[in-house]
Scaffold this active site. Structure first.
Site, short mmCIF file in Angstrom:
data_model
loop_
_atom_site.label_atom_id
_atom_site.label_comp_id
_atom_site.label_asym_id
_atom_site.label_seq_id
_atom_site.Cartn_x
_atom_site.Cartn_y
_atom_site.Cartn_z
N GLY A 1 57.68 48.85 49.91
CA GLY A 1 58.21 48.50 48.53
C GLY A 1 57.34 49.00 47.38
O GLY A 1 57.11 49.51 46.71
N CYS B 1 53.19 37.84 38.38
CA CYS B 1 52.89 38.18 37.41
C CYS B 1 53.29 38.50 36.36
O CYS B 1 52.12 38.90 34.93
CB CYS B 1 54.26 39.51 37.70
SG CYS B 1 55.72 38.61 38.61
N ARG C 1 62.55 48.01 60.48
CA ARG C 1 63.18 48.77 59.32
C ARG C 1 62.60 50.16 59.32
O ARG C 1 63.36 51.42 59.07
CB ARG C 1 64.17 47.99 58.51
CG ARG C 1 65.38 46.79 58.37
CD ARG C 1 65.40 46.61 57.28
NE ARG C 1 64.57 45.75 56.65
CZ ARG C 1 63.95 44.35 56.46
NH1 ARG C 1 64.62 43.80 57.57
NH2 ARG C 1 62.85 44.22 55.50
N HIS D 1 57.04 43.45 31.93
CA HIS D 1 57.25 41.96 31.44
C HIS D 1 57.20 41.79 30.36
O HIS D 1 55.87 41.87 29.54
CB HIS D 1 56.88 41.27 32.05
CG HIS D 1 57.91 40.98 33.33
ND1 HIS D 1 58.56 41.47 34.33
CD2 HIS D 1 57.25 39.91 35.03
CE1 HIS D 1 58.30 41.50 35.33
NE2 HIS D 1 58.11 40.17 35.91
P1 NAP Z 1 60.27 44.81 47.74
O1 NAP Z 1 60.38 45.82 46.58
O2 NAP Z 1 61.64 44.15 48.40
O3 NAP Z 1 59.55 45.09 49.16
C1 NAP Z 1 59.35 44.39 50.02
C2 NAP Z 1 58.19 45.08 51.04
O4 NAP Z 1 57.89 44.03 52.13
C3 NAP Z 1 58.41 46.27 51.81
O5 NAP Z 1 57.75 46.35 52.35
C4 NAP Z 1 59.18 45.60 53.39
O6 NAP Z 1 59.54 46.78 54.01
C5 NAP Z 1 58.51 44.02 53.04
N1 NAP Z 1 58.75 43.51 54.18
C6 NAP Z 1 59.72 42.35 54.58
N2 NAP Z 1 59.90 41.58 54.85
C7 NAP Z 1 59.09 41.95 56.07
C8 NAP Z 1 58.98 41.97 57.28
N3 NAP Z 1 59.93 41.02 57.44
N4 NAP Z 1 57.66 42.53 57.43
C9 NAP Z 1 57.30 43.63 57.42
N5 NAP Z 1 57.08 44.44 56.45
C10 NAP Z 1 58.63 43.18 55.38
O7 NAP Z 1 59.22 43.75 47.14
P2 NAP Z 1 57.97 43.67 45.48
O8 NAP Z 1 59.02 43.98 44.85
O9 NAP Z 1 57.08 45.35 45.97
O10 NAP Z 1 57.39 42.83 46.08
C11 NAP Z 1 56.73 42.28 47.48
C12 NAP Z 1 56.53 40.75 47.57
O11 NAP Z 1 54.87 41.37 46.27
C13 NAP Z 1 56.98 39.89 47.03
O12 NAP Z 1 58.18 39.14 47.35
C14 NAP Z 1 56.36 38.64 45.81
O13 NAP Z 1 55.28 38.30 46.17
C15 NAP Z 1 54.69 39.89 45.10
N6 NAP Z 1 55.10 40.26 44.77
C16 NAP Z 1 55.84 41.01 43.35
C17 NAP Z 1 55.97 41.17 41.51
C18 NAP Z 1 56.55 42.27 41.41
O14 NAP Z 1 56.66 42.60 40.08
N7 NAP Z 1 57.11 42.63 42.30
C19 NAP Z 1 54.45 40.96 41.08
C20 NAP Z 1 53.21 39.90 42.40
C21 NAP Z 1 54.01 39.99 43.85
P3 NAP Z 1 60.89 46.95 54.59
O15 NAP Z 1 61.08 48.08 53.61
O16 NAP Z 1 61.56 47.61 56.13
O17 NAP Z 1 61.88 45.90 53.97
C1 3JM Z 2 57.44 37.67 42.73
O1 3JM Z 2 59.68 35.83 49.95
C2 3JM Z 2 59.37 35.71 48.66
O2 3JM Z 2 58.94 34.48 49.07
C3 3JM Z 2 58.82 36.36 47.47
C4 3JM Z 2 59.66 35.86 45.98
C5 3JM Z 2 59.17 36.30 45.04
C6 3JM Z 2 57.25 36.07 44.93
C7 3JM Z 2 56.17 35.54 45.40
O3 3JM Z 2 56.91 33.52 45.24
O4 3JM Z 2 55.33 35.47 46.48
C8 3JM Z 2 59.21 37.63 44.31
C9 3JM Z 2 58.17 37.64 43.54
C10 3JM Z 2 56.85 36.35 43.61
C11 3JM Z 2 55.24 35.94 43.11
O5 3JM Z 2 54.46 36.97 42.60
O6 3JM Z 2 55.15 34.42 43.02
#
Ligand code: NAP
Ligand code: 3JM
Length: 337
Positions: free
Chosen positions: A14, A130, A41, A243
């Site tokens: 991701g 974040c 996947r 952000h």
């Molecule tokens: P993303 O680009 O959509 O990546 C999601 C990741 O989760 C991918 O590696 C995906 O794997 C994996 N995943 C999804 N479904 C899964 C499953 N059933 N089993 C195992 N792995 C699975 O999202 P992201 O931005 O990296 O964010 C991921 C999470 O980090 C968020 O949901 C949130 O909780 C947290 N987060 C995000 C941010 C941000 O700025 N983006 C900041 C703080 C926290 P595949 O490639 O195989 O689908």
């Molecule tokens: C940032 O699948 C989910 O529940 C992820 C939703 C999400 C979150 C979260 O609630 O963990 C997307 C992007 C966040 C976060 O950092 O709070």
């Protein structure tokens, strides 16, 4: 010899996972073995780490055997399901999702602010949201120096905060619009290209979104101040990365703009960028790819007693996610895990 650790990155494919690998490499984290986990996947997909090519494995309950530290960023439901298995296997979980942040048994840590809380963990340390992280880094020195009564924040959040699919959606909409094609909205409920959407995460009964309430509750928990009043409006803007936040503070005592600048510039992780007459203020493009939280436009708000306004910008995939998580791992290593 320096101890080396077995690390698992959950959500390695991701947007956050990719930065997790970059930060581990950049900070030369002491790694023995690195296990990359994602959904079925991605099984077998190859990712580069340093001079090695590693295969992604499917996340399973038994994925954590022999793992010392598991960095989770695969969404809250995956964290809820698999973090307990990682803990049972003896790993320290550092979780990027909202799954455990408000659990009283789980420390919620920004290393510049409350590093001492890491040692209170019972197997899981939570990484804040974040938008919360970058704001709290700036609030902390002010809160310590003079106290804060109330925070009013409006965010301008980049699409990469929603993940890889949202980055692709903005790119595709810009391309389609420039070719006179109709746009498709799959990730956001409205067109994000050339738009501003006051909606991040889901709406709650009180009219706020869950992202806004995360900022309220997490800020109080990290600063250990249940009396702190916080109101947030979280907004998605067509920016790829970093952000921005307009933050208004009501302080308990007077703090001059000059003293605020000095206090902030001496605090770790902050860069004051505040020469508006030279058009110098924090910008999302300047913060992208950087570790520091940028703060500027610091000015007195004369509409309240002891008011201060400012503009805070940071790369939410780095300080807002991967960097903060790896910093927590570094503290845990220093404490002997
Ligand atoms: P993303 O680009 O959509 O990546 C999601 C990741 O989760 C991918 O590696 C995906 O794997 C994996 N995943 C999804 N479904 C899964 C499953 N059933 N089993 C195992 N792995 C699975 O999202 P992201 O931005 O990296 O964010 C991921 C999470 O980090 C968020 O949901 C949130 O909780 C947290 N987060 C995000 C941010 C941000 O700025 N983006 C900041 C703080 C926290 P595949 O490639 O195989 O689908
Ligand atoms: C940032 O699948 C989910 O529940 C992820 C939703 C999400 C979150 C979260 O609630 O963990 C997307 C992007 C966040 C976060 O950092 O709070």
């Amino acid at each position: 010899m320096k101890k080396l650790y077995n690390i698992a990155v959950v959500g390695a494919t991701g947007a956050v996972g990719a930065e997790m690998l970059n930060v581990l490499k950049d900070r030369n984290f002491p790694i023995a073995n690195l296990r990359l986990l994602a959904s079925a996947r991605s099984k077998g997909k190859e990712l580069k780490f340093k001079d090695k090519v590693l295969k992604v494995e499917e996340l399973r309950e038994d994925s954590f055997e022999g793992i010392d530290i598991a960095l989770f960023s695969a969404g809250a439901s995956r964290s809820k399901e698999y973090a307990p298995h990682a803990v049972k296997s003896g790993a320290l979980v550092i979780d990027n999702s909202s799954a455990f942040r408000m659990d009283p048994d789980v420390p919620l840590v920004v290393p510049e602010v409350n590093p001492e809380d890491v040692s209170l963990n019972k197997g899981i340390v939570a990484n804040p949201n974040c938008s919360t992280i970058q704001m709290v880094v700036v609030l902390a020195p002010i809160h310590r120096a003079v106290g804060i009564r109330r925070v009013v924040v409006s965010t301008y959040q980049a699409v990469s905060g929603t993940g890889l699919k949202a980055i692709q959606e903005l790119e595709k909409q810009v391309e389609d619009l420039s070719n006179g094609q109709p746009v498709r909205c799959e990730v956001y409920p409205h067109q994000i290209a050339y738009n501003v959407i006051p909606h991040v995460d889901v709406f709650l009964d009180n009219g706020y979104t869950r992202e806004e309430i995360k900022m309220v509750n997490e800020t109080r928990k990290i600063l250990h101040d249940d009396n702190l009043a916080v109101s947030a409006t979280c907004v998605r803007v067509p920016v790829f990365r970093a952000h921005s936040e307009a933050v208004n503070l009501e302080l308990l005592k007077e703090l001059s703009v000059e003293d605020a600048r000095k206090l902030l510039s001496e605090f770790p992780g902050i860069k004051v960028v505040d020469e508006p007459l030279k058009n110098d203020y924090p910008l999302a493009l300047d913060a992208s790819g950087k570790y520091d939280v940028l703060v500027g436009r610091i000015r007195k708000d004369s509409s309240v007693r002891h008011g201060l306004d400012m503009w805070i910008v940071a790369d939410q995939l780095l300080k807002g996610a991967a960097l903060n998580a790896v910093q927590i791992a570094e503290i845990a290593v220093d404490q002997g895990l």
